[in-house]
Design a protein around this motif. Structure first.
Motif, mmCIF file in Angstrom:
data_model
loop_
_atom_site.group_PDB
_atom_site.id
_atom_site.type_symbol
_atom_site.label_atom_id
_atom_site.label_comp_id
_atom_site.label_asym_id
_atom_site.label_seq_id
_atom_site.Cartn_x
_atom_site.Cartn_y
_atom_site.Cartn_z
ATOM 1 N N ILE A 9 -22.327 6.376 -8.987
ATOM 2 C CA ILE A 9 -23.383 7.030 -7.916
ATOM 3 C C ILE A 9 -22.783 8.450 -7.560
ATOM 4 C CG2 ILE A 9 -23.941 6.934 -5.420
ATOM 5 C CD1 ILE A 9 -25.367 5.069 -7.248
ATOM 6 N N ALA A 37 -11.295 -4.127 -3.620
ATOM 7 C CA ALA A 37 -11.908 -3.762 -2.385
ATOM 8 C C ALA A 37 -13.659 -4.212 -2.293
ATOM 9 C CB ALA A 37 -11.691 -2.351 -1.982
ATOM 10 N N ASP A 81 -8.361 1.455 -1.764
ATOM 11 C CA ASP A 81 -7.250 2.794 -2.107
ATOM 12 C C ASP A 81 -7.943 3.986 -1.703
ATOM 13 O OD1 ASP A 81 -5.432 1.172 -3.097
ATOM 14 O OD2 ASP A 81 -5.577 1.832 -5.137
ATOM 15 N N ARG A 118 -9.235 -0.951 -10.872
ATOM 16 C CA ARG A 118 -7.929 -0.983 -11.475
ATOM 17 C C ARG A 118 -7.026 -2.184 -12.222
ATOM 18 N NH1 ARG A 118 -5.271 4.368 -10.405
ATOM 19 N NH2 ARG A 118 -3.424 3.374 -9.577
ATOM 20 N N TYR A 175 -4.274 -3.488 -15.922
ATOM 21 C CA TYR A 175 -3.097 -4.436 -16.186
ATOM 22 C C TYR A 175 -3.312 -5.769 -16.561
ATOM 23 C CZ TYR A 175 -3.156 -4.300 -10.961
ATOM 24 O OH TYR A 175 -3.523 -4.315 -9.876
ATOM 25 N N ASP A 190 2.338 -10.582 -5.352
ATOM 26 C CA ASP A 190 2.314 -10.115 -4.009
ATOM 27 C C ASP A 190 1.078 -10.369 -3.489
ATOM 28 O OD1 ASP A 190 1.390 -8.276 -5.562
ATOM 29 O OD2 ASP A 190 2.747 -6.673 -4.596
ATOM 30 N N GLY A 221 -11.781 3.383 -4.972
ATOM 31 C CA GLY A 221 -10.421 3.375 -5.419
ATOM 32 C C GLY A 221 -9.965 5.056 -5.542
ATOM 33 N N GLU A 252 -21.355 -0.454 -9.559
ATOM 34 C CA GLU A 252 -20.026 -0.114 -10.148
ATOM 35 C C GLU A 252 -20.311 0.657 -11.535
ATOM 36 O OE1 GLU A 252 -16.589 -0.546 -10.233
ATOM 37 O OE2 GLU A 252 -16.647 0.717 -12.147
ATOM 38 N N ALA A 253 -19.688 1.764 -11.453
ATOM 39 C CA ALA A 253 -19.739 2.834 -12.510
ATOM 40 C C ALA A 253 -19.604 2.155 -13.946
ATOM 41 C CB ALA A 253 -18.906 3.993 -12.309
ATOM 42 N N LEU A 275 -3.432 -4.841 -3.305
ATOM 43 C CA LEU A 275 -4.816 -5.836 -3.292
ATOM 44 C C LEU A 275 -4.791 -6.270 -1.980
ATOM 45 C CD1 LEU A 275 -3.543 -7.664 -6.460
ATOM 46 C CD2 LEU A 275 -5.452 -6.084 -6.478
HETATM 47 C C1 LIG Z 1 -0.565 -0.544 -13.093
HETATM 48 C C2 LIG Z 1 -0.704 -1.050 -11.635
HETATM 49 C C3 LIG Z 1 -0.327 -1.939 -11.257
HETATM 50 C C4 LIG Z 1 -0.405 -2.568 -10.128
HETATM 51 N N1 LIG Z 1 0.146 -3.756 -9.557
HETATM 52 C C5 LIG Z 1 -0.138 -4.511 -8.296
HETATM 53 C C6 LIG Z 1 0.291 -5.586 -7.786
HETATM 54 O O1 LIG Z 1 1.176 -6.356 -8.504
HETATM 55 N N2 LIG Z 1 0.042 -6.096 -6.520
HETATM 56 C C7 LIG Z 1 -0.724 -5.246 -5.999
HETATM 57 O O2 LIG Z 1 -1.099 -5.663 -4.739
HETATM 58 N N3 LIG Z 1 -1.239 -4.160 -6.112
HETATM 59 C C8 LIG Z 1 -1.122 -3.608 -7.507
HETATM 60 N N4 LIG Z 1 -1.615 -2.473 -7.866
HETATM 61 C C9 LIG Z 1 -2.557 -1.701 -7.082
HETATM 62 C C10 LIG Z 1 -4.078 -2.256 -7.040
HETATM 63 O O3 LIG Z 1 -4.467 -2.457 -8.467
HETATM 64 C C11 LIG Z 1 -4.959 -1.509 -6.172
HETATM 65 O O4 LIG Z 1 -4.295 -1.231 -4.814
HETATM 66 C C12 LIG Z 1 -6.307 -1.966 -6.188
HETATM 67 O O5 LIG Z 1 -6.860 -2.067 -7.539
HETATM 68 C C13 LIG Z 1 -7.016 -1.190 -5.280
HETATM 69 O O6 LIG Z 1 -8.744 -1.514 -5.356
HETATM 70 P P1 LIG Z 1 -9.912 -0.767 -5.022
HETATM 71 O O7 LIG Z 1 -11.124 -1.834 -4.983
HETATM 72 O O8 LIG Z 1 -9.756 0.020 -3.569
HETATM 73 O O9 LIG Z 1 -9.819 0.397 -6.028
HETATM 74 P P2 LIG Z 1 -10.075 0.301 -7.552
HETATM 75 O O10 LIG Z 1 -9.369 -0.824 -8.092
HETATM 76 O O11 LIG Z 1 -9.613 1.698 -8.171
HETATM 77 O O12 LIG Z 1 -11.647 0.206 -8.035
HETATM 78 C C14 LIG Z 1 -12.407 1.395 -7.742
HETATM 79 C C15 LIG Z 1 -13.682 0.905 -8.442
HETATM 80 O O13 LIG Z 1 -14.770 1.717 -8.046
HETATM 81 C C16 LIG Z 1 -15.572 2.435 -9.237
HETATM 82 N N5 LIG Z 1 -16.282 3.767 -8.531
HETATM 83 C C17 LIG Z 1 -15.362 4.713 -8.222
HETATM 84 N N6 LIG Z 1 -16.224 5.681 -8.171
HETATM 85 C C18 LIG Z 1 -17.588 5.294 -8.227
HETATM 86 C C19 LIG Z 1 -18.928 5.739 -8.033
HETATM 87 N N7 LIG Z 1 -19.108 7.054 -7.735
HETATM 88 N N8 LIG Z 1 -19.995 5.060 -8.417
HETATM 89 C C20 LIG Z 1 -19.569 3.589 -8.841
HETATM 90 N N9 LIG Z 1 -18.475 3.173 -9.025
HETATM 91 C C21 LIG Z 1 -17.335 3.983 -8.645
HETATM 92 C C22 LIG Z 1 -14.427 2.591 -9.939
HETATM 93 O O14 LIG Z 1 -15.158 2.513 -11.596
HETATM 94 C C23 LIG Z 1 -13.458 1.260 -9.794
HETATM 95 O O15 LIG Z 1 -13.902 0.233 -10.472
HETATM 96 C C24 LIG Z 1 -1.457 -2.044 -9.109
HETATM 97 C C25 LIG Z 1 -2.218 -0.668 -9.662
HETATM 98 C C26 LIG Z 1 -1.711 -0.349 -10.969
HETATM 99 C C27 LIG Z 1 -2.359 0.969 -11.271
#
Ligand SMILES: Cc1cc2nc3c(=O)[nH]c(=O)nc-3n(C[C@H](O)[C@H](O)[C@H](O)COP(=O)(O)OP(=O)(O)OC[C@H]3O[C@@H](n4cnc5c(N)ncnc54)[C@H](O)[C@@H]3O)c2cc1C
Length: 354
Positions: free
Chosen positions: A89, A18, A291, A45, A49, A56, A120, A37-38, A302
């Protein structure tokens, strides 16, 4: 102090899918962008993997997750945002003129007109053993990771966990340690099938569904561990039994933690942050994506993270300039890409001539 800080239109907290897409899209909207990013690595996430195949994501044919992560990062850099790694942060202060002063756990500060929380599940940390006082053994023989296999030579090792890490370490340690016992809460292991089979066919003693219920120590060393068979609710079913150990390795996976962000006054819904259909939180100028966002039709995929990111950027842009168009001009007709497209055209022409 804040006079020296550069002011950004938008600061994105979180460098997962995101946050990375928000960093790209805010460039399309001419916003001065910072992403924080922390961790020391971008990807969120998806770093958990890397070997998995992703099927998808719309318009993307099956792709190894590590490759998709690389591509997301490359896309995020398109408009050269400022990217800061290794800063979690924790603090938010709203200044008199409405700008927001962010403080990292390490003390660094950042100034921004708007925020996009792409957090996330929060910062992922190793899940600790849920037994009170266990932390005192971390200085001696309670481990959460293996740094040196040799330090386990000739030892009686107990591993708690059932994912890839637990199974892989059991397979690595079985030829080095005097004995390896694996305790897992479920009958089924989450690790790769081939690795699980290898473990079960080796001399590793596998106890399922079992859990560690107590640590027995002398001073700061664990000497024995109580384990008990558990039911579906995780409750012990019988009297526990004691196993003598020299080392205990916990592989209970990762757990997300939002940290002090939860004290900022953001409205929560279940475990994450409430948002409206424009990804606005209850706090002015603060938007959420991926997320971490909770709204009726939220898609924890994603594809959902990318859509949220674009919507949150558009909302941040509108917050700064209510007259701005609802969204960025589509890339196919956007003059921002004219020069960049020339490079692709040149490659295609070269291929045509060959
Ligand atoms: C095992 C597994 C398999 C998956 N397979 C799929 C798939 O096949 N297809 C699909 O579409 N989705 C899949 N997903 C889901 C997908 O990975 C998540 O929906 C996606 O990563 C969400 O992205 P995000 O950026 O919202 O959060 P995240 O990927 O969780 O990233 C959040 C980031 O924010 C950072 N952060 C948090 N708080 C702070 C702070 N206070 N200061 C600085 N940084 C911070 C964290 O360190 C992290 O790097 C899977 C998830 C898992 C766990």
């Amino acid at each position: 102090m804040t006079e020296k800080l550069e002011l950004y239109d938008v600061t994105i907290i979180g460098g997962g899918p995101a946050g990375l897409y928000a960093a790209f899209y805010s460039g399309m909207r001419d916003m001065k962008t910072k992403l924080i990013e922390a961790k020391e690595e971008l990807g969120g996430r998806t770093l958990i993997y890397p070997e998995k195949m992703i099927w998808d994501v719309g318009g993307v044919t099956p792709i190894r997750c590590s490759q998709l992560t690389r591509q997301m990062i490359e896309q995020a850099y398109t408009f050269e945002p400022t990217i800061v790694l290794g800063q979690q942060i924790t603090g938010l202060e709203r200044l008199e003129d409405g700008t927001m002063l962010l403080t990292a756990e390490s003390g660094e500060q950042h100034l921004s007109k708007t925020l996009i929380l792409a957090l996330g599940h929060g910062v992922l940390k190793l899940a600790k053993l849920d037994i009170s006082g266990a932390e005192r053994y971390e200085v001696t023989n309670l481990y959460y990771t293996v740094e040196e296999l040799e330090s386990f030579r000739g030892k009686q090792v107990l591993i708690s966990g059932g994912g890839d890490s637990a199974v892989d370490w059991a397979n690595e340690l079985v030829s080095i340690a005097a004995s390896v016992t694996v305790v897992h809460r479920r009958e089924r292991f989450g690790g790769h099938e081939r690795s699980v089979r290898r473990m079960k066919e080796s001399s590793v003693q596998v106890r399922t569904p079992y859990a560690v219920t107590q640590l027995h120590g002398r001073g700061d060393r664990i000497e024995a561990v109580s384990i008990a068979q558990i039911n579906a609710d995780g409750e012990p079913m019988h009297e526990s039994e004691q196993i003598a150990v020299d080392a205990v390795l916990i592989n209970h996976g990762l757990r997300g933690d939002f940290g002090p962000v939860v004290t900022w006054g953001l409205e929560k819904k279940d475990w994450n942050f409430k948002a409206d259909e424009k990804l606005a939180t209850n706090l002015p100028g603060i938007f959420v994506a991926g997320d971490a966002a909770n709204y009726g039709s939220k898609l924890h995929l994603l594809a959902g993270a990318f859509t949220d990111a674009a919507l949150a950027v558009n909302s941040a842009k509108h917050y700064l300039d209510p007259e701005a168009p609802q969204r960025a001009q589509v890339s196919s007709h956007n003059a921002k890409f004219t020069e960049k497209n020339k490079a692709f055209d040149a490659v295609e022409e070269g291929e045509g001539e060959a």
